[in-house]
Scaffold this motif. Structure first.
Motif, PDB file in Angstrom:
ATOM      1  N   LEU A 305      48.097  26.714  39.492  1.00  0.00           N
ATOM      2  CA  LEU A 305      47.280  26.748  38.277  1.00  0.00           C
ATOM      3  C   LEU A 305      48.084  27.228  37.077  1.00  0.00           C
ATOM      4  O   LEU A 305      47.851  26.794  35.943  1.00  0.00           O
ATOM      5  N   LEU A 306      49.054  28.121  37.312  1.00  0.00           N
ATOM      6  CA  LEU A 306      49.871  28.622  36.209  1.00  0.00           C
ATOM      7  C   LEU A 306      50.827  27.556  35.681  1.00  0.00           C
ATOM      8  O   LEU A 306      51.369  27.703  34.580  1.00  0.00           O
ATOM      9  N   GLU A 307      51.056  26.502  36.448  1.00  0.00           N
ATOM     10  CA  GLU A 307      51.888  25.418  35.937  1.00  0.00           C
ATOM     11  C   GLU A 307      51.195  24.687  34.787  1.00  0.00           C
ATOM     12  O   GLU A 307      51.855  24.103  33.930  1.00  0.00           O
ATOM     13  N   VAL A 308      49.865  24.717  34.773  1.00  0.00           N
ATOM     14  CA  VAL A 308      49.118  24.041  33.708  1.00  0.00           C
ATOM     15  C   VAL A 308      49.385  24.689  32.354  1.00  0.00           C
ATOM     16  O   VAL A 308      49.774  23.999  31.402  1.00  0.00           O
ATOM     17  N   PRO A 309      49.206  26.024  32.204  1.00  0.00           N
ATOM     18  CA  PRO A 309      49.579  26.618  30.913  1.00  0.00           C
ATOM     19  C   PRO A 309      51.069  26.492  30.614  1.00  0.00           C
ATOM     20  O   PRO A 309      51.474  26.494  29.453  1.00  0.00           O
ATOM     21  N   GLY A 310      51.896  26.361  31.665  1.00  0.00           N
ATOM     22  CA  GLY A 310      53.317  26.122  31.432  1.00  0.00           C
ATOM     23  C   GLY A 310      53.543  24.809  30.708  1.00  0.00           C
ATOM     24  O   GLY A 310      54.340  24.726  29.765  1.00  0.00           O
ATOM     25  N   ASN A 311      52.836  23.772  31.123  1.00  0.00           N
ATOM     26  CA  ASN A 311      52.943  22.483  30.442  1.00  0.00           C
ATOM     27  C   ASN A 311      52.302  22.530  29.058  1.00  0.00           C
ATOM     28  O   ASN A 311      52.787  21.892  28.118  1.00  0.00           O
ATOM     29  N   MET A 312      51.207  23.265  28.934  1.00  0.00           N
ATOM     30  CA  MET A 312      50.597  23.416  27.616  1.00  0.00           C
ATOM     31  C   MET A 312      51.543  24.150  26.664  1.00  0.00           C
ATOM     32  O   MET A 312      51.631  23.826  25.474  1.00  0.00           O
ATOM     33  N   LEU A 313      52.253  25.136  27.201  1.00  0.00           N
ATOM     34  CA  LEU A 313      53.243  25.849  26.399  1.00  0.00           C
ATOM     35  C   LEU A 313      54.361  24.904  25.969  1.00  0.00           C
ATOM     36  O   LEU A 313      54.861  24.986  24.841  1.00  0.00           O
ATOM     37  N   ALA A 314      54.750  23.986  26.863  1.00  0.00           N
ATOM     38  CA  ALA A 314      55.785  23.005  26.516  1.00  0.00           C
ATOM     39  C   ALA A 314      55.326  22.119  25.366  1.00  0.00           C
ATOM     40  O   ALA A 314      56.108  21.788  24.467  1.00  0.00           O
ATOM     41  N   ILE A 315      54.057  21.735  25.380  1.00  0.00           N
ATOM     42  CA  ILE A 315      53.521  20.906  24.297  1.00  0.00           C
ATOM     43  C   ILE A 315      53.562  21.666  22.978  1.00  0.00           C
ATOM     44  O   ILE A 315      53.940  21.123  21.933  1.00  0.00           O
ATOM     45  N   TRP A 316      53.195  22.939  23.016  1.00  0.00           N
ATOM     46  CA  TRP A 316      53.225  23.747  21.799  1.00  0.00           C
ATOM     47  C   TRP A 316      54.659  23.974  21.321  1.00  0.00           C
ATOM     48  O   TRP A 316      54.937  23.951  20.116  1.00  0.00           O
ATOM     49  N   MET A 317      55.587  24.140  22.274  1.00  0.00           N
ATOM     50  CA  MET A 317      56.976  24.425  21.925  1.00  0.00           C
ATOM     51  C   MET A 317      57.723  23.199  21.424  1.00  0.00           C
ATOM     52  O   MET A 317      58.879  23.305  21.013  1.00  0.00           O
ATOM     53  N   THR A 318      57.081  22.030  21.455  1.00  0.00           N
ATOM     54  CA  THR A 318      57.773  20.827  20.999  1.00  0.00           C
ATOM     55  C   THR A 318      58.109  20.877  19.519  1.00  0.00           C
ATOM     56  O   THR A 318      58.973  20.145  19.041  1.00  0.00           O
ATOM     57  N   ALA A 319      57.430  21.746  18.774  1.00  0.00           N
ATOM     58  CA  ALA A 319      57.717  21.871  17.348  1.00  0.00           C
ATOM     59  C   ALA A 319      58.983  22.682  17.086  1.00  0.00           C
ATOM     60  O   ALA A 319      59.481  22.701  15.961  1.00  0.00           O
ATOM     61  N   PHE A 320      59.503  23.339  18.111  1.00  0.00           N
ATOM     62  CA  PHE A 320      60.681  24.184  17.949  1.00  0.00           C
ATOM     63  C   PHE A 320      61.941  23.425  18.362  1.00  0.00           C
ATOM     64  O   PHE A 320      61.878  22.481  19.155  1.00  0.00           O
ATOM     65  N   PRO A 321      63.102  23.818  17.842  1.00  0.00           N
ATOM     66  CA  PRO A 321      64.358  23.199  18.293  1.00  0.00           C
ATOM     67  C   PRO A 321      64.507  23.312  19.798  1.00  0.00           C
ATOM     68  O   PRO A 321      64.144  24.318  20.406  1.00  0.00           O
ATOM     69  N   ARG A 322      65.049  22.265  20.391  1.00  0.00           N
ATOM     70  CA  ARG A 322      65.131  22.205  21.845  1.00  0.00           C
ATOM     71  C   ARG A 322      65.954  23.350  22.429  1.00  0.00           C
ATOM     72  O   ARG A 322      65.630  23.895  23.484  1.00  0.00           O
ATOM     73  N   ARG A 323      67.033  23.713  21.758  1.00  0.00           N
ATOM     74  CA  ARG A 323      67.890  24.757  22.316  1.00  0.00           C
ATOM     75  C   ARG A 323      67.174  26.105  22.377  1.00  0.00           C
ATOM     76  O   ARG A 323      67.394  26.898  23.297  1.00  0.00           O
ATOM     77  N   ILE A 324      66.322  26.376  21.405  1.00  0.00           N
ATOM     78  CA  ILE A 324      65.550  27.622  21.438  1.00  0.00           C
ATOM     79  C   ILE A 324      64.605  27.620  22.639  1.00  0.00           C
ATOM     80  O   ILE A 324      64.444  28.633  23.336  1.00  0.00           O
ATOM     81  N   VAL A 325      63.986  26.478  22.899  1.00  0.00           N
ATOM     82  CA  VAL A 325      63.093  26.359  24.054  1.00  0.00           C
ATOM     83  C   VAL A 325      63.863  26.582  25.346  1.00  0.00           C
ATOM     84  O   VAL A 325      63.403  27.284  26.255  1.00  0.00           O
ATOM     85  N   PHE A 326      65.058  26.005  25.433  1.00  0.00           N
ATOM     86  CA  PHE A 326      65.860  26.166  26.642  1.00  0.00           C
ATOM     87  C   PHE A 326      66.264  27.627  26.859  1.00  0.00           C
ATOM     88  O   PHE A 326      66.315  28.105  27.995  1.00  0.00           O
ATOM     89  N   VAL A 327      66.568  28.329  25.775  1.00  0.00           N
ATOM     90  CA  VAL A 327      66.928  29.743  25.892  1.00  0.00           C
ATOM     91  C   VAL A 327      65.749  30.547  26.440  1.00  0.00           C
ATOM     92  O   VAL A 327      65.903  31.385  27.343  1.00  0.00           O
ATOM     93  N   LEU A 328      64.555  30.303  25.914  1.00  0.00           N
ATOM     94  CA  LEU A 328      63.370  31.016  26.396  1.00  0.00           C
ATOM     95  C   LEU A 328      63.099  30.707  27.865  1.00  0.00           C
ATOM     96  O   LEU A 328      62.771  31.596  28.661  1.00  0.00           O
ATOM     97  N   TYR A 329      63.237  29.450  28.220  1.00  0.00           N
ATOM     98  CA  TYR A 329      62.996  29.024  29.605  1.00  0.00           C
ATOM     99  C   TYR A 329      63.970  29.690  30.573  1.00  0.00           C
ATOM    100  O   TYR A 329      63.563  30.268  31.596  1.00  0.00           O
ATOM    101  N   LEU A 330      65.255  29.644  30.254  1.00  0.00           N
ATOM    102  CA  LEU A 330      66.260  30.184  31.170  1.00  0.00           C
ATOM    103  C   LEU A 330      66.208  31.707  31.228  1.00  0.00           C
ATOM    104  O   LEU A 330      66.374  32.299  32.303  1.00  0.00           O
ATOM    105  N   CYS A 331      65.968  32.347  30.092  1.00  0.00           N
ATOM    106  CA  CYS A 331      65.858  33.812  30.096  1.00  0.00           C
ATOM    107  C   CYS A 331      64.620  34.265  30.869  1.00  0.00           C
ATOM    108  O   CYS A 331      64.669  35.241  31.627  1.00  0.00           O
ATOM    109  N   GLY A 332      63.506  33.560  30.675  1.00  0.00           N
ATOM    110  CA  GLY A 332      62.285  33.931  31.379  1.00  0.00           C
ATOM    111  C   GLY A 332      62.393  33.722  32.875  1.00  0.00           C
ATOM    112  O   GLY A 332      62.084  34.620  33.669  1.00  0.00           O
ATOM    113  N   MET A 333      62.850  32.536  33.278  1.00  0.00           N
ATOM    114  CA  MET A 333      62.991  32.252  34.702  1.00  0.00           C
ATOM    115  C   MET A 333      64.040  33.153  35.338  1.00  0.00           C
ATOM    116  O   MET A 333      63.835  33.707  36.431  1.00  0.00           O
ATOM    117  N   GLY A 334      65.172  33.322  34.654  1.00  0.00           N
ATOM    118  CA  GLY A 334      66.231  34.168  35.194  1.00  0.00           C
ATOM    119  C   GLY A 334      65.803  35.611  35.357  1.00  0.00           C
ATOM    120  O   GLY A 334      66.173  36.273  36.333  1.00  0.00           O
TER     121      GLY A 334
END
Length: 466
Positions: A305-334
């Motif tokens: 179920l938490l994957e759903v807000p993860g995808n919703m977050l991806a939709i919201w993050m589409t307005a941001f530069p891709r590299r910033i999104v990747f940094v948040l993703y890798l820092c959070g998962m790591g």
């Protein structure tokens, strides 16, 4: 002047048609691929205890089953990339669904380890042969600013597939100690048959792909989109968009020429994503039954179920530069994985304190991994033109799939601590590489640029310099 001469590029027409029911229908039908991905993966990963007790096989052999499915997936992606570029996006999707349903039935009929191993290999091919086509189709039907909406919706179907298997597990064995996995595989085949029929009847071919081959067929598909989106006033006359060698770079040059670093970084990103997702999908059900005090099925369902807000977050993050999104993703998962690795390193694995920490890190890891993976898939398709978008995605995904092949076996051969630290280390390397990736915001549709052009147009430079 002929209609063709007065036509417009299909991308421009799609922008005028807007986002509506036509794209939703496409996303829902293509999303059934990810539903089957999630259902098959979850069904197999929850069968470990039953397989080891009834067939007398080791944990490493069970891990090899998942690895063999991933190896088949690697071949499926390699086949599916060129297939989607040459025969279209729709045929691989329909083919995958019908073959996956057959494989699920064959898996349920397997009577020994070796027969199941062969079936898992074929299942991997059948499931993943449509992934390049599905991702490309999700990128080619919506307007520019809504592409990730379709992608996120389709990826949410993975959660639906996982929840479907969790529902079956609740009815069978909530503690996952003696799962009737063969009967579950039979039931997983049922939705695949339904989706095969629905896709064959209602899924439309990509007008972007058709515009490079048959403008009249592209026009018919755009008229279908116009009808469903209630955009009757839009002119859908299409100009032929077949590319010439003087205006486009070749496929090999786009991937391995001056863009070699970009290709390497993207492939490394898929290595990390597959190691974390495939390894996690295999490892967590096993660890949950050992660590979590709650029902393992309930925890699996909550993670899905938490994957759903993860995808919703991806939709919201589409307005941001891709590299910033990747940094948040890798820092959070790591951070989530490093926390678990530290806890197990200092010997508190299995204690009450780690139990709550494990559940929390599991949930947040699913969240970060889902939105990062969604944006990664979109980013790859943003870089390459429609005529070889499927092959480009297949190349990067196939390289990453190698880590998915190794992940289950590595988990069984390594201690959980070493496995977690391995993902953390390669994630740090991934973070460094992604700081130097070219930026694709704003998005230039269907354009292949050299590294120098990317640098010039997007002003790509390390985030540390900005």
């Amino acid at each position: 002047m002929s209609a063709m001469a007065s036509g417009r590029p299909v991308g421009e027409i799609i922008e005028d048609l807007g986002y509506g029911p036509s794209q939703f229908i496409t996303a829902a039908l293509v999303g059934t691929l990810w539903l089957m991905f999630g259902a098959v993966t979850t069904a197999l990963s929850t069968a470990k205890n039953t397989l080891t007790s009834t067939w007398g096989i080791s944990g490493a052999q069970v891990g090899t089953l998942s690895s063999m499915k991933s190896f088949g997936g690697l071949l499926g992606i390699i086949i599916g990339g060129p297939l989607s570029d040459y025969v279209g996006r729709k045929p691989p999707v329909v083919l995958s669904l019908v073959l996956t349903s057959i494989c699920c039935v064959l898996a349920g009929l397997s009577e020994n380890y070796w027969s199941l191993l062969c079936v898992m290999f074929v299942t991997g091919i059948c499931v993943y042969i449509a992934e390049p086509a599905g991702v490309a189709l999700m990128m080619e039907t919506p307007p520019k600013d809504r592409k990730i909406v379709s992608q996120g919706f389709a990826f949410n179907m993975w959660s639906v597939g996982t929840l479907y298997v969790c529902m079956l597990l609740c009815l069978d064995d909530p503690q996952m100690t003696n799962v009737d996995w063969q009967f579950i595989m039979f039931l997983v085949a049922v939705p695949a048959v339904v989706f095969f029929l629905a896709s064959g009847l209602f899924l439309q071919e990509s007008p972007v792909w058709l515009a490079t081959r048959d403008v009249q067929a592209a026009k018919r598909n755009l008229e279908w989109m116009m009808f469903w989106n209630s955009s009757e006033k839009v002119d859908v006359e299409v100009v032929n968009e077949s590319s010439s060698s003087t205006t486009r770079v070749s496929f090999s040059e786009a991937l391995l020429g001056k863009n070699l670093f970009t290709t390497f970084a993207i492939c490394w990103g898929f290595v990390v994503y597959n190691m974390a997702s495939t390894g996690g999908n295999y490892a967590f059900p096993s660890l949950l039954s050992d660590v979590s005090t709650t029902s393992p099925v309930a925890t699996l369902a909550a993670g899905a179920l938490l994957e759903v807000p993860g995808n919703m977050l991806a939709i919201w993050m589409t307005a941001f530069p891709r590299r910033i999104v990747f940094v948040l993703y890798l820092c959070g998962m790591g951070s989530c994985l490093a926390t678990l690795a530290l806890a197990t390193t200092f010997g508190v694995y299995g204690t009450a304190g780690l139990t709550n920490m494990f559940d929390c890190c599991y949930y947040f890891n699913k969240l970060f991994m889902q939105f990062g993976g969604t944006v990664l898939h979109v980013y790859v398709c943003e870089l390459y033109a429609a005529e070889f978008r499927g092959r480009a995605f297949a190349f990067a995904s196939a390289v990453g799939k190698v880590s998915g092949i190794l992940a289950p076996t590595l988990f069984e051969l390594m201690h959980a601590t070493a496995f977690l630290w391995t993902i953390v280390v390669i994630s740090i390397v991934n973070l460094i590489l992604f700081l130097y990736l070219p930026e694709t915001m704003p998005f230039r549709d269907d354009t292949v640029l050299t590294q120098e052009e990317w640098q010039k147009e997007a002003a790509a430079k390390p985030l540390s310099d900005q």
